[in-house]
Design an enzyme around this catalytic site. Structure first.
Site, mmCIF file in Angstrom:
data_model
loop_
_atom_site.group_PDB
_atom_site.id
_atom_site.type_symbol
_atom_site.label_atom_id
_atom_site.label_comp_id
_atom_site.label_asym_id
_atom_site.label_seq_id
_atom_site.Cartn_x
_atom_site.Cartn_y
_atom_site.Cartn_z
ATOM 1 N N CYS A 1 -1.385 1.773 -3.278
ATOM 2 C CA CYS A 1 -2.306 2.632 -3.293
ATOM 3 C C CYS A 1 -1.793 4.045 -3.075
ATOM 4 O O CYS A 1 -2.141 5.031 -3.646
ATOM 5 C CB CYS A 1 -3.064 2.450 -1.936
ATOM 6 N N LYS B 1 0.346 5.333 -6.218
ATOM 7 C CA LYS B 1 -0.533 5.492 -7.334
ATOM 8 C C LYS B 1 -1.457 6.589 -7.180
ATOM 9 O O LYS B 1 -1.786 7.312 -8.113
ATOM 10 C CB LYS B 1 -1.476 4.086 -7.209
ATOM 11 N N HIS C 1 -27.817 21.625 -2.873
ATOM 12 C CA HIS C 1 -27.677 21.990 -4.376
ATOM 13 C C HIS C 1 -26.774 23.056 -4.667
ATOM 14 O O HIS C 1 -26.518 24.032 -3.690
ATOM 15 C CB HIS C 1 -29.359 22.467 -4.674
ATOM 16 N N GLU D 1 -6.666 1.708 -13.714
ATOM 17 C CA GLU D 1 -6.241 2.750 -13.076
ATOM 18 C C GLU D 1 -4.814 3.275 -13.829
ATOM 19 O O GLU D 1 -4.632 4.395 -14.295
ATOM 20 C CB GLU D 1 -5.641 2.431 -11.698
ATOM 21 N N THR E 1 -6.305 -2.699 1.470
ATOM 22 C CA THR E 1 -5.673 -2.198 2.705
ATOM 23 C C THR E 1 -6.330 -1.972 4.099
ATOM 24 O O THR E 1 -6.216 -2.645 4.953
ATOM 25 C CB THR E 1 -4.886 -0.755 2.284
ATOM 26 N N ALA F 1 12.040 -13.541 7.204
ATOM 27 C CA ALA F 1 11.686 -14.596 8.471
ATOM 28 C C ALA F 1 11.157 -15.777 7.863
ATOM 29 O O ALA F 1 9.940 -15.700 6.952
ATOM 30 C CB ALA F 1 10.988 -13.925 9.602
ATOM 31 N N TYR G 1 -8.688 -3.547 -11.543
ATOM 32 C CA TYR G 1 -8.304 -2.364 -11.051
ATOM 33 C C TYR G 1 -7.003 -1.863 -11.592
ATOM 34 O O TYR G 1 -7.008 -0.501 -11.969
ATOM 35 C CB TYR G 1 -8.238 -2.689 -9.634
ATOM 36 N N ILE G 2 -6.042 -2.518 -11.256
ATOM 37 C CA ILE G 2 -4.732 -1.811 -11.496
ATOM 38 C C ILE G 2 -4.526 -1.691 -13.179
ATOM 39 O O ILE G 2 -4.113 -0.279 -13.355
ATOM 40 C CB ILE G 2 -3.478 -2.849 -11.056
ATOM 41 N N GLU H 1 -26.376 15.193 -5.438
ATOM 42 C CA GLU H 1 -28.253 15.461 -5.047
ATOM 43 C C GLU H 1 -28.726 14.394 -5.977
ATOM 44 O O GLU H 1 -29.683 13.944 -5.266
ATOM 45 C CB GLU H 1 -28.364 16.763 -5.421
ATOM 46 N N CYS I 1 0.741 -1.270 -0.055
ATOM 47 C CA CYS I 1 0.089 0.110 -0.111
ATOM 48 C C CYS I 1 0.871 1.107 0.008
ATOM 49 O O CYS I 1 0.619 2.189 -0.868
ATOM 50 C CB CYS I 1 -0.843 0.053 1.256
ATOM 51 N N ARG J 1 -8.544 -9.836 -22.246
ATOM 52 C CA ARG J 1 -8.793 -10.967 -22.475
ATOM 53 C C ARG J 1 -10.680 -11.102 -22.414
ATOM 54 O O ARG J 1 -11.159 -12.047 -23.579
ATOM 55 C CB ARG J 1 -8.463 -12.266 -22.023
ATOM 56 N N TYR K 1 5.937 4.896 9.768
ATOM 57 C CA TYR K 1 5.489 3.529 10.006
ATOM 58 C C TYR K 1 6.376 2.959 11.032
ATOM 59 O O TYR K 1 6.111 2.352 12.184
ATOM 60 C CB TYR K 1 5.266 2.700 8.930
HETATM 61 P P1 NDP Z 1 -7.528 -7.995 -10.830
HETATM 62 O O1 NDP Z 1 -7.864 -9.408 -10.144
HETATM 63 O O2 NDP Z 1 -8.457 -6.697 -10.289
HETATM 64 O O3 NDP Z 1 -7.626 -7.869 -12.364
HETATM 65 C C1 NDP Z 1 -6.662 -8.958 -13.017
HETATM 66 C C2 NDP Z 1 -6.732 -8.799 -14.448
HETATM 67 O O4 NDP Z 1 -6.012 -9.514 -15.000
HETATM 68 C C3 NDP Z 1 -8.370 -9.159 -14.785
HETATM 69 O O5 NDP Z 1 -8.915 -8.343 -15.671
HETATM 70 C C4 NDP Z 1 -8.030 -10.467 -15.291
HETATM 71 O O6 NDP Z 1 -8.957 -11.167 -16.241
HETATM 72 C C5 NDP Z 1 -6.696 -10.511 -15.913
HETATM 73 N N1 NDP Z 1 -5.932 -11.657 -15.980
HETATM 74 C C6 NDP Z 1 -5.889 -12.546 -14.967
HETATM 75 N N2 NDP Z 1 -5.015 -13.495 -15.491
HETATM 76 C C7 NDP Z 1 -4.669 -13.531 -16.797
HETATM 77 C C8 NDP Z 1 -3.909 -13.992 -17.569
HETATM 78 N N3 NDP Z 1 -3.258 -15.183 -17.494
HETATM 79 N N4 NDP Z 1 -3.788 -13.431 -18.953
HETATM 80 C C9 NDP Z 1 -4.569 -12.179 -19.270
HETATM 81 N N5 NDP Z 1 -5.167 -11.613 -18.620
HETATM 82 C C10 NDP Z 1 -5.226 -12.143 -17.280
HETATM 83 O O7 NDP Z 1 -6.294 -7.684 -10.217
HETATM 84 P P2 NDP Z 1 -5.335 -6.422 -10.307
HETATM 85 O O8 NDP Z 1 -4.054 -6.936 -10.504
HETATM 86 O O9 NDP Z 1 -5.805 -5.246 -11.148
HETATM 87 O O10 NDP Z 1 -5.394 -6.034 -8.806
HETATM 88 C C11 NDP Z 1 -5.339 -6.851 -7.236
HETATM 89 C C12 NDP Z 1 -5.982 -6.526 -6.428
HETATM 90 O O11 NDP Z 1 -5.612 -5.443 -5.907
HETATM 91 C C13 NDP Z 1 -7.486 -6.061 -6.971
HETATM 92 O O12 NDP Z 1 -8.285 -7.229 -6.853
HETATM 93 C C14 NDP Z 1 -7.971 -5.249 -5.570
HETATM 94 O O13 NDP Z 1 -8.333 -6.067 -4.579
HETATM 95 C C15 NDP Z 1 -6.392 -4.741 -5.096
HETATM 96 N N6 NDP Z 1 -6.570 -3.371 -5.665
HETATM 97 C C16 NDP Z 1 -7.240 -2.326 -5.266
HETATM 98 C C17 NDP Z 1 -7.137 -0.953 -5.614
HETATM 99 C C18 NDP Z 1 -8.156 -0.049 -5.227
HETATM 100 O O14 NDP Z 1 -9.091 -0.164 -4.251
HETATM 101 N N7 NDP Z 1 -8.285 1.140 -5.654
HETATM 102 C C19 NDP Z 1 -6.367 -0.520 -6.914
HETATM 103 C C20 NDP Z 1 -5.451 -1.800 -7.007
HETATM 104 C C21 NDP Z 1 -5.486 -2.963 -6.621
HETATM 105 P P3 NDP Z 1 -10.237 -11.864 -16.253
HETATM 106 O O15 NDP Z 1 -11.233 -10.724 -15.466
HETATM 107 O O16 NDP Z 1 -10.660 -12.431 -17.408
HETATM 108 O O17 NDP Z 1 -9.979 -12.990 -15.020
#
Ligand code: NDP
Length: 452
Positions: free
Chosen positions: A47, A50, A435, A182, A311, A114, A178-179, A440, A42, A199, A98
Site C-alpha cells: 500500500c 504503491k 457546490h 493499479e 490492511t 519463527a 487490484y494490483i 454533489e 503494506c 484472461r 513501527y
Molecule cells: P486479485 O485477486 O485482486 O487479482 C488477481 C488477478 O489475477 C485476477 O484478475 C485473476 O483472474 C488473475 N489470475 C489469477 N490466477 C491466474 C492465473 N493462473 N493465470 C492468469 N491470471 C490469473 O489479486 P491481486 O494480486 O491484484 O491483489 C491481491 C489482494 O490484495 C486483493 O484481492 C486485495 O484484497 C489486496 N489489495 C488491495 C489493494 C487496495 O486496497 N487498493 C491494492 C492491492 C492489493 P480472475 O479474475 O479470472 O480470477
C-alpha cells in the site's frame, strides 16, 4: 506449566504489530518475530510504496492538464533513481516508527523466522525456543505466479517493482485485479508503454459490472493496451528483452513482465499442520469468528486467513483478538460494509454490494451518473467520472456505492460511514449539495436509471 510470554506473535505486518502492541499495553508479556522488515506488505512492499508511486505518476497528467489551463511547463522527464532513493528512505523511516512503537509498548522483537514446535512452543531460526500461552499467526501473503507457464521465472511481481534499477520502457502486466490495474496506471503515468493481458472477459472481477466497464475504458483512453480474454502462453529471454507469446497467438517483446495474478497465504513451513491447525484449499488458516484456529491457544489474523485481504481489516482483526483474549470481551472483527479503493487513475472506491449481487438478493433501484467534471470539460478532456448508488426498493437503504473519480478513495470513506449508520436514499436526498463539486451528484440523483 510456566510460559515465557503471554503472547507470541509471528509476523510483523499490520495485523501482527497492532495485536502485539495493544496486548503489551494491557500488561501482557509479548514477543514478536519478523524474518524480513517490520511493517509487512503494506508498509514495505504494498500500500505505502504503491500510493507514493501513484502520486509520482499522477504528475504527468497534472502537467498535461496544467498546460491546457494556460501554464507553460517543460518536463525534464521522470527520474526513477531519484524517486526510488526518496521512496526507500521513507520506508526506512516508517519501519523505524513501527519498531519504536513496539519497543515503547514493551514488545520484545526477534528479527528472525519463527516456526511452531507445538501448540505453545515457538522455535526461532537460531534454535532458541520459547513457550507462550497464546500464539498469533500474522504472516500475511505473498505474490503468486502460476508455475504452469513456461518461462514464468522471467516474470516480476509487485515485490520487484519497488526495487527495480531502471524504469522499463515496455511493460506487460498480467492479471486484472487490484494490483494489475493499479500498476498499469502507475507505470503508464511514469512514461512506460503498458500492455495488460487479462484472461477473463472484463478486468476487476467481483466489482460492479458497470464500474468495471467504465474503468477499462478510462485505462484504454489513457493509452494502456488492454487485452481481455488473453493470457500468456510462454515467456522466453531474447537479448535484454522478454519475448511473450499470448494465448491468442499475439507475440511481443517487453522490458519487464509483471505478474499480478493474486496472492497466496504465507502458511507453509510454519509447523502448523503438525500442531493441528487446519488449512483451507488455498493454504489459508481456518479460523472462527474470533480468529481462533482449531488449536485453542493459536489464533490467526490478516491475509494468512484470506478473509478480506486489506490492511485496515487485519488491524481490526488484531485488535479484536486482543479484546477477546486479553481484555475478556469476546469481540468479532466486523467484516460488513468494508469500503476499499482501487488506486487506478482516477480511483475506484466502492462499499457494499454490486448491482449484480444486490438484484439477486432483493428488488433494487439503481441511480447512476457518469459525466465530465467541470475541471475536465474546461479543457475538453474526455474523461468521465461515475457516481452510482444501489438502493433497496423495500427498505430504501443504500446497499452499495461505487465512485470512479479523482479522490474516490477519500470520498468512499465518507459514504462508508453513512452506510454503516444505515443511510437511506432519502437521507442522501435530504442532504444539501456542496457546490460546485463532483460529489454533489451523490445527493442530486433523483430518478433511477434502472429498477431490477
Ligand atoms: P486479485 O485477486 O485482486 O487479482 C488477481 C488477478 O489475477 C485476477 O484478475 C485473476 O483472474 C488473475 N489470475 C489469477 N490466477 C491466474 C492465473 N493462473 N493465470 C492468469 N491470471 C490469473 O489479486 P491481486 O494480486 O491484484 O491483489 C491481491 C489482494 O490484495 C486483493 O484481492 C486485495 O484484497 C489486496 N489489495 C488491495 C489493494 C487496495 O486496497 N487498493 C491494492 C492491492 C492489493 P480472475 O479474475 O479470472 O480470477
Amino acid at each position: 506449566m510456566a510460559f515465557d510470554y503471554d503472547l507470541y506473535v509471528i509476523g510483523g505486518g499490520s495485523g501482527g504489530v497492532r495485536a502485539a502492541r495493544v496486548a503489551a499495553e494491557t500488561g501482557a508479556r509479548v514477543a514478536l518475530a519478523e524474518e524480513y522488515r517490520m511493517g509487512g506488505t503494506c508498509v514495505i512492499r504494498g500500500c505505502v510504496p504503491k500510493k507514493l508511486m501513484v502520486f509520482a505518476s499522477g504528475y504527468s497528467r497534472a502537467m498535461q492538464e496544467a498546460r491546457a489551463y494556460g501554464w507553460s511547463l517543460e518536463s525534464g522527464g521522470f527520474n526513477w533513481t531519484a524517486f526510488r532513493g526518496r521512496l526507500h528512505a521513507e520506508l526506512d523511516r516508517l519501519e523505524g516508527i513501527y519498531r519504536a512503537n513496539l519497543d515503547r509498548a514493551g514488545v520484545e522483537i526477534h528479527d528472525q523466522r519463527a516456526v511452531l514446535d507445538d501448540a505453545h512452543t515457538v522455535r526461532l531460526a537460531d534454535g532458541r525456543t520459547f513457550r507462550a500461552k497464546h500464539i498469533l499467526i500474522a504472516t500475511g501473503g505473498r505474490p503468486f505466479v502460476p508455475d504452469t507457464v513456461p518461462g514464468h521465472d522471467l516474470a516480476w511481481t509487485s515485490n520487484d517493482v519497488f526495487l527495480m534499477e531502471d524504469l522499463p520502457a515496455r511493460v506487460l502486466i498480467v492479471g486484472g485485479g487490484y494490483i494489475a490495474c493499479e500498476f498499469a496506471c502507475i507505470l503508464k503515468g511514469l512514461g512506460a508503454d503498458v500492455t495488460q493481458y487479462y484472461r477473463g472477459a472484463q478486468i476487476l472481477r467481483g466489482f460492479d459490472d458497470e464500474a468495471r466497464g467504465h474503468i477499462a475504458e478510462l485505462m484504454e483512453g489513457q493509452g494502456i493496451n488492454l487485452h481481455v480474454g488473453t493470457d500468456v502462453e510462454r515467456l522466453e529471454k531474447r537479448g535484454n528483452a522478454t519475448w511473450v507469446k499470448a494465448t491468442d497467438g499475439r507475440e511481443a517483446e517487453f522490458d519487464a513482465v509483471i505478474y499480478a495474478t493474486g496472492r497466496k497465504p504465507n502458511s507453509g513451513g510454519l509447523g502448523l499442520e503438525a500442531t493441528g491447525v487446519k488449512l483451507g484449499r488455498f493454504g489459508q488458516i481456518e479460523v472462527d469468528d474470533y480468529s481462533q484456529t482449531a488449536v485453542p491457544s493459536i489464533f490467526a489474523v490478516g491475509d494468512v486467513t484470506d478473509r478480506i485481504n486489506l490492511t485496515p481489516v487485519a488491524i481490526r482483526e488484531g485488535a479484536a483478538f486482543v479484546e477477546t483474549v486479553f481484555n475478556g470481551r469476546p469481540t468479532k472483527p466486523d467484516h460488513a460494509l468494508v469500503a476499499s479503493a482501487v488506486f487506478t487513475q482516477p480511483e475506484y472506491g466502492s462499499v457494499g454490494m454490486t448491482e449484480e449481487a444486490a438484484r439477486d438478493q432483493e428488488p433494487i433501484e439503481v441511480y447512476c451518473a457518469a459525466f465530465r467534471p467541470m475541471q475536465n470539460a474546461f479543457i475538453d478532456k474526455n474523461e468521465r467520472v461515475l457516481f452510482k448508488l444501489i438502493v433497496s426498493a423495500g427498505t430504501r437503504k443504500i446497499l452499495g456505492c461505487h465512485i470512479i473519480a479523482p479522490g474516490a478513495g477519500e470520498l468512499i470513506q465518507m459514504v462508508g460511514v453513512a452506510m454503516k449508520m444505515g443511510a437511506t436514499k432519502e437521507d442522501f436526498d435530504r442532504t444539501v449539495a456542496v457546490h460546485p463539486t463532483m460529489s454533489e451528484e451523490i445527493v442530486l440523483m433523483k430518478t433511477p436509471v434502472r429498477k431490477a
